[in-house]
Design an enzyme around this catalytic site. Structure first.
Site, PDB file in Angstrom:
ATOM      1  N   ASP A 149       0.751  -1.277   0.163  1.00 33.85           N
ATOM      2  CA  ASP A 149       0.153   0.008  -0.210  1.00 33.85           C
ATOM      3  C   ASP A 149       0.872   1.393   0.135  1.00 33.85           C
ATOM      4  O   ASP A 149       1.949   1.064   0.700  1.00 33.85           O
ATOM      5  CB  ASP A 149      -0.845   0.247   1.310  1.00 33.85           C
ATOM      6  N   ASP A 153      -6.984  -1.442  -4.839  1.00 34.61           N
ATOM      7  CA  ASP A 153      -8.080  -1.134  -3.996  1.00 34.61           C
ATOM      8  C   ASP A 153      -8.717  -0.178  -4.143  1.00 34.61           C
ATOM      9  O   ASP A 153     -10.132  -0.014  -4.295  1.00 34.61           O
ATOM     10  CB  ASP A 153      -7.363  -0.687  -2.513  1.00 34.61           C
TER      11      ASP A 153
END
Length: 169
Positions: free
Chosen positions: A131, A149
């Site tokens: 991330d 995401d």
């Protein structure tokens, strides 16, 4: 009788209509993986660089699912989320084939598919999801996320909008 057979047989354009949706998924997957490779090469774990007054780039790892759900577990969650991602991808491809003519529905599924595969690749290759997008207001930060995401979230919103549109007809 011949006209009934013609209606029951899928046309060749329907068989090929799966390809554009898989193409969209592939674009999402490539953008996701290229961005993660770039961040890993440019950042050290935990390093953060401000971009705006509400957005940073930061390299973090997520061993769990959305919002780091089950991230603190011993490692079994990696296999569970990998299996769920693969099963979801297979089911989404089935749905794309079955409903290839429903544009908004298929856009939603294609985005979700690309994002799901992107995160599955991370779990298989690295053991965690990479991330790097950090959005915040003041000192409050949303959990870091990535392009996969984002695609999954946009796909989910399109899915809900498509359902609301169908219910409203």
């Amino acid at each position: 009788m011949a006209s009934n057979k013609k209606r029951l047989m899928p046309s060749s354009s329907n068989n090929n209509s799966l390809l554009p949706w898989l193409g969209i998924s592939l674009i999402v997957l490539l953008l996701d993986q290229l961005s993660k490779i770039t961040i890993v090469k440019l950042f050290h774990y935990g390093e953060s660089r401000p971009v705006t007054g509400f957005f940073n780039l930061v390299l973090v790892y997520n061993k769990g699912a959305a919002f780091s759900f089950l991230a603190a577990e011993s490692g079994w969650q990696r296999h569970l989320f990998t299996a769920i991602g693969i099963a979801a991808a297979i089911y989404i491809i089935y749905l794309l084939r079955k409903h290839a003519g429903q544009r908004m529905f298929c856009w939603a599924l294609a985005l979700i598919l690309g994002g799901a595969i992107g995160n599955v690749i991370d779990r298989i290759v690295y053991g965690h999801v990479i991330d790097f997008l950090d959005v915040f207001v003041g000192n409050w930060h949303w959990p870091a996320f990535n392009i996969a995401d984002s695609a999954i979230c946009v796909g989910a919103v399109l899915f809900v909008l498509d359902e609301l549109r169908r219910v409203g007809k």
